[in-house]
Enzyme design. Structure first.
Site, short mmCIF file in Angstrom:
data_model
loop_
_atom_site.label_atom_id
_atom_site.label_comp_id
_atom_site.label_asym_id
_atom_site.label_seq_id
_atom_site.Cartn_x
_atom_site.Cartn_y
_atom_site.Cartn_z
N GLY A 162 1.48 -5.12 7.26
CA GLY A 162 1.39 -4.35 6.02
C GLY A 162 0.30 -3.31 6.08
N GLY A 164 -1.87 -1.27 3.31
CA GLY A 164 -2.14 -1.10 1.90
C GLY A 164 -3.09 0.06 1.68
N GLY A 165 -3.46 0.23 0.44
CA GLY A 165 -4.40 1.30 0.12
C GLY A 165 -5.75 1.06 0.77
N GLY A 167 -6.39 -0.93 3.57
CA GLY A 167 -6.46 -1.14 5.02
C GLY A 167 -5.16 -1.66 5.60
N THR A 168 -5.24 -2.00 6.88
CA THR A 168 -4.07 -2.50 7.59
C THR A 168 -4.17 -4.01 7.71
OG1 THR A 168 -4.13 -0.47 8.85
CG2 THR A 168 -2.71 -2.20 9.68
N VAL A 169 -3.03 -4.69 7.55
CA VAL A 169 -3.02 -6.14 7.66
C VAL A 169 -2.25 -6.55 8.91
CG1 VAL A 169 -2.43 -8.30 6.52
CG2 VAL A 169 -3.11 -6.33 5.15
N LYS A 183 -7.18 -8.51 7.67
CA LYS A 183 -7.19 -7.19 7.06
C LYS A 183 -8.32 -6.35 7.63
CE LYS A 183 -8.11 -6.10 2.54
NZ LYS A 183 -7.87 -6.15 1.10
N ASP A 282 -7.15 -4.73 -10.20
CA ASP A 282 -6.00 -4.06 -9.58
C ASP A 282 -4.80 -4.99 -9.56
OD1 ASP A 282 -4.66 -1.94 -8.52
OD2 ASP A 282 -5.49 -2.12 -6.51
#
Ligand SMILES: *[C@@H]1O[C@H](CO)[C@@H](O)[C@H](O)[C@H]1NC(C)=O
Ligand SMILES: *[C@@H]1O[C@H](CO)[C@@H](O)[C@H](O)[C@H]1NC(C)=O
Length: 462
Positions: A162, A164-165, A167-169, A183, A282
């Site tokens: 994934g 996301g806003g 970072g990368t998972v 993450k 959030d």
């Protein structure tokens, strides 16, 4: 006529001319090249051994004299190869040594960097942990970078699950075979690092079945890495919108209600944890993960803040996601638990309507779902607003309650919104009523326990 005067072998005569008139005046004897001595005597010209005069006759190899000449084997074959080989080996050796030295040096620097990052990151982390809760759980493990590199096959692209806003998972498998999600921040901006550290600080204090579990973090890299339990079945957003394969799986009302209750439970827990209230800030369906049995796990605490309970926090930078952002908070910058309640209200609407948080309305204009829902609630019968599948299950009573609850959560004035605890209790009650055989009985027992009235807009104080 004069007799030939150049008596010596290996000699010859040369004409002599007058320098001024260029007229031939006679001749002179000279030893041939390669010979020296007196050409006018017999045997006067003798061979020059050039090899004995290396300054005059250069030869870089092996010199062999011959009559009137010499041969220079400039580079005898074997020697050449040997010399070539040995000089090649020498260069190679030097190169290897240099590489080793550079490698050592780099490793040293990396080690230094790792240490520095660790100190820096841990410094912030500890500061946050201490400032938020001195009794923070220390079960959060500090992982080494090496461990996480091995777990993710050096952060291989194929391991990305994934983006996301924040970072990368990556999906990773630890040495003990535990499957984890790792993450990593996208940017190296210090604000991002602060968010990561913030998340560690907050999550390390939380232990709830509906909050994604943080196993630990790694502070040795420039950006800290967070290690979570791996949640396998995607996000609530994906489930609702069929984002994974475009196919909409049926979602029974039962399940929607359960997921809503679970999220509400997690938020209640966060809002009332210890002496500090943790605001998620959030909340959105994309930040609700689902495990294989579709149990909701609230995630992404990067923007979260902990504030003393019953206090309002003035923040300068308004954070959140468009479509979920509490308008009051947006305009005043005043942060309270009620902002999370608003965002939760949007999730309730998503569950009711099975629509994305930003939709196109009847006039083809982009509109946020919350505004559309509030408008539609006043204009349309509920049957036209909610998802068809929900209607088929014909629990109109429960649907109505959830719709009213969502409307309360979306109240423009934060003060008029219910607390997360109220929301959770009302959802739990609806669930209980659904499975319980006698409706009235459950209502009574709920009243006995909670002492409140779940019907009206007024919410019982907990
Ligand atoms: C999903 O999470 C819940 C709560 O942590 C847990 O009880 C359940 O076993 C999990 N389901 C699966 C399939 O792992
Ligand atoms: C919804 O959209 C309107 C206008 O498009 C905007 O002013 C408002 O802030 C949005 N609300 C949320 C919660 O995003």
């Amino acid at each position: 006529n004069k007799e030939y005067r150049c008596l010596s072998a290996h000699s010859h005569c040369v004409d002599v001319t007058d320098d001024r008139t260029s007229k031939h005046v006679g001749y002179r004897c000279k030893c041939s090249s390669g010979f020296q001595g007196n050409p006018y005597l017999e045997g006067g010209c003798t061979d020059i051994n050039e090899c004995l005069q290396p300054d005059k006759y250069t030869c870089n190899g092996i010199c062999q004299n011959s009559l009137g000449s010499f041969t220079c084997f400039s580079c005898p074959r074997g020697t050449g190869v040997t010399i070539g080989l040995s000089s090649g080996a020498g260069i190679l050796f030097l190169a290897v040594i240099t590489i080793i030295i550079i490698h050592r040096w780099k490793k040293g620097i990396q080690k230094q960097l790792k240490k520095r990052y660790f100190r820096k990151n841990k410094g912030i982390l500890l500061e946050q942990l201490v400032s938020s809760d001195p009794s923070a759980s220390d079960s959060t493990k500090i992982f080494s970078l090496e461990e996480l590199e091995k777990a993710t096959n050096y952060f291989d692209h194929s391991r990305v699950v994934g983006r996301g806003g924040h970072g990368t998972v990556y999906k990773g498998i630890l040495m003990d075979q535990r499957v984890v999600a790792i993450k990593r921040a996208k940017l190296v901006a210090s604000a991002e690092i602060d968010q990561f550290i913030n998340e560690v600080a907050i999550l390390s204090q939380i232990n709830h079945r509906n909050v994604v579990k943080l196993h630990g973090c790694c502070l040795e890299s420039e950006v800290p890495l967070l290690v979570y339990e791996f949640i396998s079945s995607g996000t609530l957003y994906d489930l609702l919108n069929g984002a994974q394969d475009g196919r909409l799986l049926p979602m029974p009302w039962e399940e929607r209600l359960r997921i809503a209750t679970e999220i509400a439970g997690a938020l209640t827990y966060l809002h009332s944890a210890a002496s500090m209230s943790i605001l998620h800030r959030d909340i959105k369906s994309m930040n609700v993960l689902l495990n294989d049995s579709h149990t909701a796990k609230v995630s992404d605490f990067g923007a979260s803040r902990s504030i003393p309970i019953d206090q309002t926090h003035l923040v300068t930078a308004v954070q959140g996601t468009f479509g979920y952002l509490d308008p009051e908070y947006y305009h005043t910058g005043r942060l309270t638990e009620k902002s999370d309640v608003y965002s939760f209200g949007v999730i309730l609407v998503e569950l009711l309507m099975r629509k994305k948080p930003l939709i196109e309305n009847e006039n083809g204009e982009k509109q946020n779902l919350s505004n559309y829902f509030l408008w539609a609630m006043g204009e349309r019968p509920l049957e036209e607003i909610v998802d068809k599948q929900v209607l088929q299950e014909q629990d109109m009573e429960a649907i109505k309650h959830v719709a009213f609850l969502a409307r309360e959560c979306l109240n423009l004035r934060g003060q008029k919104r219910p607390s997360m605890k109220d929301v959770e209790m009302r959802l739990q009650f609806l669930r209980a009523r659904k499975v319980a055989p006698g409706k009235d009985e459950v209502v009574r027992s709920h009243r006995d326990v909670g002492g409140g009235d779940w019907h009206g807009g007024v919410v019982p104080a907990a």
